[in-house]
Design a protein around this motif. Structure first.
Motif, PDB file in Angstrom:
ATOM      1  N   LEU A   3       0.828  -1.213   0.000  1.00 33.27           N
ATOM      2  CA  LEU A   3       0.000   0.000   0.000  1.00 33.27           C
ATOM      3  C   LEU A   3       0.864   1.266   0.000  1.00 33.27           C
ATOM      4  O   LEU A   3       0.548   2.254  -0.669  1.00 33.27           O
ATOM      5  CB  LEU A   3      -0.930  -0.025   1.222  1.00 33.27           C
TER       6      LEU A   3
ATOM      7  N   LYS B 107      -3.236  -9.328  -5.388  1.00 33.96           N
ATOM      8  CA  LYS B 107      -4.386  -8.518  -5.812  1.00 33.96           C
ATOM      9  C   LYS B 107      -5.450  -8.364  -4.725  1.00 33.96           C
ATOM     10  O   LYS B 107      -5.822  -7.252  -4.364  1.00 33.96           O
ATOM     11  CB  LYS B 107      -4.996  -9.192  -7.052  1.00 33.96           C
TER      12      LYS B 107
ATOM     13  N   ILE C  72      -6.144  -4.783  -2.974  1.00 34.66           N
ATOM     14  CA  ILE C  72      -7.409  -4.074  -3.233  1.00 34.66           C
ATOM     15  C   ILE C  72      -8.119  -3.772  -1.909  1.00 34.66           C
ATOM     16  O   ILE C  72      -8.628  -2.664  -1.694  1.00 34.66           O
ATOM     17  CB  ILE C  72      -8.308  -4.890  -4.184  1.00 34.66           C
TER      18      ILE C  72
ATOM     19  N   LEU D 268      -6.309  -0.866  -0.426  1.00 39.32           N
ATOM     20  CA  LEU D 268      -6.641   0.354  -1.175  1.00 39.32           C
ATOM     21  C   LEU D 268      -8.036   0.844  -0.804  1.00 39.32           C
ATOM     22  O   LEU D 268      -8.247   2.050  -0.644  1.00 39.32           O
ATOM     23  CB  LEU D 268      -6.573   0.076  -2.685  1.00 39.32           C
ATOM     24  N   ASP D 269      -8.984  -0.083  -0.648  1.00 39.59           N
ATOM     25  CA  ASP D 269     -10.348   0.317  -0.276  1.00 39.59           C
ATOM     26  C   ASP D 269     -10.345   1.040   1.073  1.00 39.59           C
ATOM     27  O   ASP D 269     -10.964   2.094   1.223  1.00 39.59           O
ATOM     28  CB  ASP D 269     -11.266  -0.904  -0.229  1.00 39.59           C
TER      29      ASP D 269
ATOM     30  N   LEU E  44      -6.058   6.905  -7.310  1.00 37.03           N
ATOM     31  CA  LEU E  44      -6.060   5.650  -6.539  1.00 37.03           C
ATOM     32  C   LEU E  44      -7.193   4.738  -7.005  1.00 37.03           C
ATOM     33  O   LEU E  44      -7.013   3.526  -7.161  1.00 37.03           O
ATOM     34  CB  LEU E  44      -6.209   5.955  -5.047  1.00 37.03           C
ATOM     35  N   VAL E  45      -8.363   5.329  -7.257  1.00 37.22           N
ATOM     36  CA  VAL E  45      -9.520   4.538  -7.701  1.00 37.22           C
ATOM     37  C   VAL E  45      -9.232   3.910  -9.066  1.00 37.22           C
ATOM     38  O   VAL E  45      -9.518   2.730  -9.295  1.00 37.22           O
ATOM     39  CB  VAL E  45     -10.789   5.411  -7.744  1.00 37.22           C
TER      40      VAL E  45
ATOM     41  N   ARG F 293      -6.838   1.104  -8.677  1.00 35.02           N
ATOM     42  CA  ARG F 293      -7.573  -0.034  -8.102  1.00 35.02           C
ATOM     43  C   ARG F 293      -8.372  -0.754  -9.191  1.00 35.02           C
ATOM     44  O   ARG F 293      -8.389  -1.990  -9.239  1.00 35.02           O
ATOM     45  CB  ARG F 293      -8.519   0.475  -7.010  1.00 35.02           C
ATOM     46  N   GLU F 294      -8.987   0.013 -10.077  1.00 33.35           N
ATOM     47  CA  GLU F 294      -9.777  -0.601 -11.151  1.00 33.35           C
ATOM     48  C   GLU F 294      -8.892  -1.388 -12.108  1.00 33.35           C
ATOM     49  O   GLU F 294      -9.216  -2.513 -12.494  1.00 33.35           O
ATOM     50  CB  GLU F 294     -10.572   0.481 -11.910  1.00 33.35           C
TER      51      GLU F 294
ATOM     52  N   LEU G 298      -6.099  -2.788 -11.399  1.00 34.66           N
ATOM     53  CA  LEU G 298      -5.669  -3.999 -10.703  1.00 34.66           C
ATOM     54  C   LEU G 298      -6.812  -5.008 -10.664  1.00 34.66           C
ATOM     55  O   LEU G 298      -6.624  -6.193 -10.959  1.00 34.66           O
ATOM     56  CB  LEU G 298      -5.213  -3.636  -9.281  1.00 34.66           C
ATOM     57  N   LYS G 299      -8.009  -4.519 -10.353  1.00 31.61           N
ATOM     58  CA  LYS G 299      -9.181  -5.392 -10.253  1.00 31.61           C
ATOM     59  C   LYS G 299      -9.425  -6.091 -11.596  1.00 31.61           C
ATOM     60  O   LYS G 299      -9.768  -7.261 -11.650  1.00 31.61           O
ATOM     61  CB  LYS G 299     -10.392  -4.555  -9.857  1.00 31.61           C
TER      62      LYS G 299
END
Lengths: 286, 286
Positions: free
Chosen positions: A184, A236, A240, A243-244, B250-251, B254-255, B257-258
């Motif tokens: 992170l 992952k 994630i 990150l959330d 960051l979002v 995250r996307e 990575l997701k």
């Protein structure tokens, strides 16, 4: 110990060899790398003595696998295929679940020790290798019970010579905790650097206005994408989740600021100041 | 210069005085602070010679106002009320618009120089004051054209003696840029520390697993909430804009990575690696 092989002659494995060479003056150190320039640099830096190939691993007393974690998952079984009955194979990857799973059923699993040194710098390559990088640092060792006693002993001896503290964990616990405490940090730093570069079209402004605080928070944004992309990919799920939580905290801080709730802002920072006492241990090299 | 008054005997003003004392051996240095313990510490640290009061400012050749930015907005007019015709008043606040606005129409506005040194540490208080903190660092000077020539000359002389580079900006430009390059770093660091503390109920895990990378990215989370809350409040608009950009990045990371878009993750990090060359200047003390 006579023959030590390093697969991936970069900062992490290279720094390890720089220290081990002093403790095993009689040993010969070999480098295996798909990047021939790095091999030449590793030899000129005194990290290794000679170049070698995967076929030479039959002669290895010790093999250190220090390559990106996706490459480790692909290569580790082959390394265990190629060794002799007395070899110890260690990897130093920043993820552990996928790597341990990749050799879970290998006939030579008991000759493998899964490790992750909590040490490094934002630089990479053999020329970035430094002595005493590991002194006083933590080495996470996973699934030690799956490693044969002789190889455990050899591995523990190496870590003692490097001056490391050993912390035993399961691969699952390692990947979950390290997502927060290491992975992170790298993403927050990369995204902070990206945000500032986006805003400051004129880099002169960053140069003039940025102080040591900015330098500290974006230092990790110098890290190698080739090394970190597979780490984030392999971890992952936990990354994630981290990150959330981070994004949620940023959003709630933003809301408090937007609503002029200065008490909330103050209290959040005051409570987080506890990090001081936690970091003391880190700064003292634990 | 005979009489120098420091209002707020903390790290920033205290470090300034430690250097100035060497250049003005004949001058007497006075401290004004609502915290009497800090005044005693400042005297025992050699930051100031004596305690003083607002009424004494009539004797000041130089007044340095180094208190939280909300207190500066409240106090600066009164400081300008109390000085003599030759005094120079400088503030060192991390915001500039509200502070400059607070004295825009003061009859002694021309005796005030608005400054912000891009230097400091995560510590605070007079005992945190250090010599040479400002050597090679940038001093932002705002609205220099509103300061009388004599006071400009005195101020520039001081900054030369501190070894600082001067960068002239408008208060609006200062607050906008500094929101990204400084204020955002502090929030990212505080929220990272909060996220990890939230997750790691057992602080031993942070202690064992955190390396120098984590230490670097959360270093600013040791900063003083009393100093930073009013900074974020006064620079609310720009800080929120910076937070929005940071959260968006960051979002989107995250996307990527997701969605296993590893190319996007790699490219974002590779592009942000440019920060290396930008930071070189900072590390070299600019």
């Amino acid at each position: 110990m006579k023959n030590v092989y390093l697969i991936g002659v970069g900062l992490i494995g290279g720094s390890m060899l720089l220290d081990l060479r002093a403790h095993y003056p009689e040993a010969v150190f070999y480098g295996i790398d798909h990047n021939d320039d790095h091999l030449d640099q590793a030899i000129s830096c005194g990290v290794v003595d000679h170049k070698a190939t995967m076929e030479d691993l039959i002669n290895a007393d010790l093999v250190i696998v220090s390559i990106p974690v996706d490459a480790t998952v692909n290569l580790l079984s082959q390394v265990l295929d190629n060794i002799n009955d007395d070899s110890l194979v260690m990897d130093v990857g920043s993820t552990k679940e996928a790597i341990c799973a990749s050799v879970a059923n290998h006939k030579n699993r008991r000759q493998y020790l899964a490790t992750h040194p909590i040490a490094g710098t934002e630089f990479s390559g053999p020329q970035a290798a430094i002595k005493d990088l590991y002194k006083g640092k933590t080495m996470i060792v996973c699934e030690v019970e799956k490693t044969a006693f002789a190889q455990q002993e050899l591995g523990k001896g190496l870590l003692e010579k490097l001056g490391m503290r050993v912390r035993y964990m399961t691969p699952a616990a390692h990947d979950k905790h390290i997502a927060y405490v290491s992975h992170l940090s790298h993403i927050s730093s990369f995204m902070l650097g990206k945000t500032v570069i986006q805003e400051e079209a004129n880099e002169r402004d960053i140069f003039d206005l940025a102080g040591s605080g900015f330098e500290s928070t974006v230092r990790l944004a110098k890290s190698s994408p080739a090394m970190w992309t597979p780490i984030f990919a392999q971890n992952k799920e936990h990354v994630i989740a981290g990150l959330d939580g981070y994004i949620d905290n940023l959003v709630s801080f933003r809301e408090s600021l937007k609503n002029d709730n200065h008490t909330a802002i103050y209290n959040e920072m005051a409570q987080t100041n506890r990090i001081k006492t936690i970091l003391k241990g880190i700064q003292n090299g634990k």
